[in-house]
Enzyme design. Sequence first.
Site, PDB file in Angstrom:
ATOM      1  N   HIS A 117       0.848  -1.207   0.000  1.00 46.77           N
ATOM      2  CA  HIS A 117       0.000   0.000   0.000  1.00 46.77           C
ATOM      3  C   HIS A 117       0.869   1.237   0.000  1.00 46.77           C
ATOM      4  CE1 HIS A 117      -2.157  -3.261   1.980  1.00 46.77           C
ATOM      5  NE2 HIS A 117      -3.263  -2.718   1.525  1.00 46.77           N
ATOM      6  N   LYS A 143      -2.020  -8.150  -4.032  1.00 43.86           N
ATOM      7  CA  LYS A 143      -2.826  -6.950  -3.759  1.00 43.86           C
ATOM      8  C   LYS A 143      -1.933  -5.711  -3.742  1.00 43.86           C
ATOM      9  CE  LYS A 143      -5.608  -4.333  -0.549  1.00 43.86           C
ATOM     10  NZ  LYS A 143      -5.904  -4.021   0.838  1.00 43.86           N
ATOM     11  N   LYS A 303     -13.793  22.385 -22.303  1.00 44.25           N
ATOM     12  CA  LYS A 303     -14.534  22.387 -23.576  1.00 44.25           C
ATOM     13  C   LYS A 303     -13.666  22.857 -24.745  1.00 44.25           C
ATOM     14  CE  LYS A 303     -19.141  22.908 -21.605  1.00 44.25           C
ATOM     15  NZ  LYS A 303     -20.429  23.596 -21.676  1.00 44.25           N
ATOM     16  N   ASP A 346     -25.021  21.603 -26.542  1.00 46.91           N
ATOM     17  CA  ASP A 346     -25.666  22.677 -25.767  1.00 46.91           C
ATOM     18  C   ASP A 346     -26.535  23.580 -26.647  1.00 46.91           C
ATOM     19  OD1 ASP A 346     -24.752  22.106 -23.218  1.00 46.91           O
ATOM     20  OD2 ASP A 346     -22.920  23.288 -23.446  1.00 46.91           O
TER      21      ASP A 346
HETATM   22  P1  NAP Z   1     -19.275  32.166 -17.657  1.00 46.29           P
HETATM   23  O1  NAP Z   1     -18.529  31.777 -18.885  1.00 46.29           O
HETATM   24  O2  NAP Z   1     -18.529  32.415 -16.407  1.00 46.29           O
HETATM   25  O3  NAP Z   1     -20.120  33.492 -18.016  1.00 46.29           O
HETATM   26  C1  NAP Z   1     -20.896  34.119 -17.086  1.00 46.29           C
HETATM   27  C2  NAP Z   1     -21.576  35.348 -17.705  1.00 46.29           C
HETATM   28  O4  NAP Z   1     -22.436  35.864 -16.692  1.00 46.29           O
HETATM   29  C3  NAP Z   1     -20.616  36.458 -18.093  1.00 46.29           C
HETATM   30  O5  NAP Z   1     -21.089  37.088 -19.238  1.00 46.29           O
HETATM   31  C4  NAP Z   1     -20.682  37.390 -16.886  1.00 46.29           C
HETATM   32  O6  NAP Z   1     -20.528  38.753 -17.216  1.00 46.29           O
HETATM   33  C5  NAP Z   1     -22.093  37.223 -16.427  1.00 46.29           C
HETATM   34  N1  NAP Z   1     -22.197  37.451 -14.981  1.00 46.29           N
HETATM   35  C6  NAP Z   1     -21.713  36.663 -14.006  1.00 46.29           C
HETATM   36  N2  NAP Z   1     -22.013  37.192 -12.800  1.00 46.29           N
HETATM   37  C7  NAP Z   1     -22.687  38.333 -13.053  1.00 46.29           C
HETATM   38  C8  NAP Z   1     -23.259  39.317 -12.213  1.00 46.29           C
HETATM   39  N3  NAP Z   1     -23.221  39.231 -10.882  1.00 46.29           N
HETATM   40  N4  NAP Z   1     -23.889  40.363 -12.786  1.00 46.29           N
HETATM   41  C9  NAP Z   1     -23.946  40.493 -14.127  1.00 46.29           C
HETATM   42  N5  NAP Z   1     -23.420  39.575 -14.983  1.00 46.29           N
HETATM   43  C10 NAP Z   1     -22.799  38.522 -14.445  1.00 46.29           C
HETATM   44  O7  NAP Z   1     -20.368  31.090 -17.288  1.00 46.29           O
HETATM   45  P2  NAP Z   1     -21.128  30.094 -18.308  1.00 46.29           P
HETATM   46  O8  NAP Z   1     -20.339  28.858 -18.501  1.00 46.29           O
HETATM   47  O9  NAP Z   1     -21.533  30.866 -19.497  1.00 46.29           O
HETATM   48  O10 NAP Z   1     -22.395  29.662 -17.443  1.00 46.29           O
HETATM   49  C11 NAP Z   1     -23.429  30.609 -17.144  1.00 46.29           C
HETATM   50  C12 NAP Z   1     -24.640  29.877 -16.617  1.00 46.29           C
HETATM   51  O11 NAP Z   1     -25.214  29.081 -17.634  1.00 46.29           O
HETATM   52  C13 NAP Z   1     -24.299  28.898 -15.498  1.00 46.29           C
HETATM   53  O12 NAP Z   1     -24.512  29.522 -14.275  1.00 46.29           O
HETATM   54  C14 NAP Z   1     -25.246  27.721 -15.715  1.00 46.29           C
HETATM   55  O13 NAP Z   1     -26.281  27.747 -14.765  1.00 46.29           O
HETATM   56  C15 NAP Z   1     -25.842  27.960 -17.069  1.00 46.29           C
HETATM   57  N6  NAP Z   1     -25.629  26.780 -17.947  1.00 46.29           N
HETATM   58  C16 NAP Z   1     -26.661  25.903 -18.085  1.00 46.29           C
HETATM   59  C17 NAP Z   1     -26.534  24.823 -18.914  1.00 46.29           C
HETATM   60  C18 NAP Z   1     -27.687  23.879 -19.068  1.00 46.29           C
HETATM   61  O14 NAP Z   1     -27.513  22.807 -19.681  1.00 46.29           O
HETATM   62  N7  NAP Z   1     -28.855  24.197 -18.574  1.00 46.29           N
HETATM   63  C19 NAP Z   1     -25.341  24.585 -19.622  1.00 46.29           C
HETATM   64  C20 NAP Z   1     -24.286  25.500 -19.433  1.00 46.29           C
HETATM   65  C21 NAP Z   1     -24.451  26.583 -18.604  1.00 46.29           C
HETATM   66  P3  NAP Z   1     -19.089  39.417 -17.522  1.00 46.29           P
HETATM   67  O15 NAP Z   1     -18.814  39.115 -18.960  1.00 46.29           O
HETATM   68  O16 NAP Z   1     -19.308  40.849 -17.236  1.00 46.29           O
HETATM   69  O17 NAP Z   1     -18.118  38.756 -16.589  1.00 46.29           O
END
Ligand code: NAP
Length: 518
Positions: A117, A143, A303, A346
Amino acid sequence: MTYLAVAIFVNDPESALAAVALAAGRGAEMVEFRIDQFTADPRKLAALIRRSPLPCIVTCRPVWEGGLYDGDETHRLATLRAAAEAQPAYIDLELKAYLRDPDALNNFTGGLILSSHDFRGRPADLFQSVEAMVHADACRVVKVAWTARSLRDNVQAFELLEAGHKPTIALCMGEAGLPSRVLAKKFGALLTFASAGDSDTTSGGITSGGTAPGQVSIDTLKKLYRWDALRPDTRVFGVIGQPVAHSMSPAIHNAGFDAAGFNGVYLPLPIPPEYEHFKATVTTWLDYKPLDFRGASVTIPHKENLLRFTAEHDKRNEIEPLAKTIGAANTLTVRDDGSLYASNTDYAAALDSVCDAMKLKRDQLRDLRIGVIGAGGAARAVVAGFAHVGAAVTVFNRTPARAEQLATEFSPFVAAASLDAIADSVCDVLINCTPIGMHPNVDASPVSHWPKQLPGVVFDTIYNPVETLLLRQAAARGCVTIGGAEMFVRQAAAQFRLWTGLPAPADLFSRILVERLE
Ligand code: NAP
């Protein structure tokens, strides 16, 4: 047969027997009596071994091998010799102790397990240790257990099991070692260890119980990771990301495989963020053909890495054109000829969610005005999808430059605006792609001033909680609402179809997702 074994620390033989009965009730097929701290009369130990309803292993692990026994070595070996008289199925003796005294347990006619181990990482002399065990005449079972430094270590465990010189137990500890515990059965290990406690569904099934880090419960192995259905030719899938322990995808896809009678298993696959880690791990997993690694969901932060890897890895590989445009792929499919297909499920999930809610065909989406809040990864996929079908998209974002960047890239279909501009917007569909309102900040909404002309449909990509404040506000204003769970289920269903060639049980996926979130 690969046994499901539960380790039980023995202090009092009566409680140990009760623990065996409980473990057997939960599906354990073998028990390991850990007598590291057993100080009672040795005759009671012999009685326990004889009365055990399950075949047993007796182990007294010393501190120098990661156990709790810190007494005299002569006494330890004498205790094991006394246990041998009661004829347990197996006794576990550390290779180091055996090499010091090969005759220490020569009164034992049952199965002697020689073990090694390492809780710090992969031992440099792993293969030499195995070699020594294989060549030791008295050794019936090899093992080895060590803490996985990465997912790649699992492949070394599988190689040892495949070599199969003697019945073997090869397990990796820690979060990255989970595949070795689950796939022990696929590779014909003598056993895997599991805990008899309740499953912990919030952490990929890894429990704090058990005797080694990363152990899962029997319940988790059976119900989440399809233990009873695992076979040598079972195909392996997983979710690649960091972190992935709380991902809903293993529950969804494994239940889907079950429902469809598909011979597959789906695991959490944590890989550190850097491209080199992604490349090294995925290459190792793909190159080891007996693993049958056939696909993965790929999430943050990999991704973009998936796109790059697919482009670099093999000329026969293919990337879905829109995934290339989006700059991110969330699905890896390994085709029968071993080549890769990287795609993005997506954007299609978002388009189809809107089509369904509005009873439209894909090509009718071009007539819509879409407002997208946010300009991150999710927004990018949604914007690319709607721009691709020719809809008029406006991106509202906190940081204007990021919205403008999207507008430039997807010109002429996309315009950029500030978050405040939502109040004056005119959209048919408003889609939140920010984390505003996501658990635990469930009292927040990305819309502070609703426009006079309300959108007909409001879509929140957040799925935790299932109903966000934004969706409640929209429903109260008479808008049709779409939750993120719908998008999540649709993207998972598309992955399922790609991997299995079968229709996906989307209703089952929804039920599981909602159950786990509520
Ligand atoms: P991300 O790349 O971090 O982008 C987040 C975006 O939200 C940015 O444009 C950011 O603005 C803005 N933001 C974050 N906090 C904020 C605040 N307090 N006030 C104003 N704007 C704000 O995240 P992501 O990967 O795109 O994911 C975003 C959301 O999508 C996740 O929370 C998730 O719930 C959802 N999602 C869902 C699925 C699904 O299958 N249902 C799949 C993927 C994602 P700035 O550009 O100004 O930083």
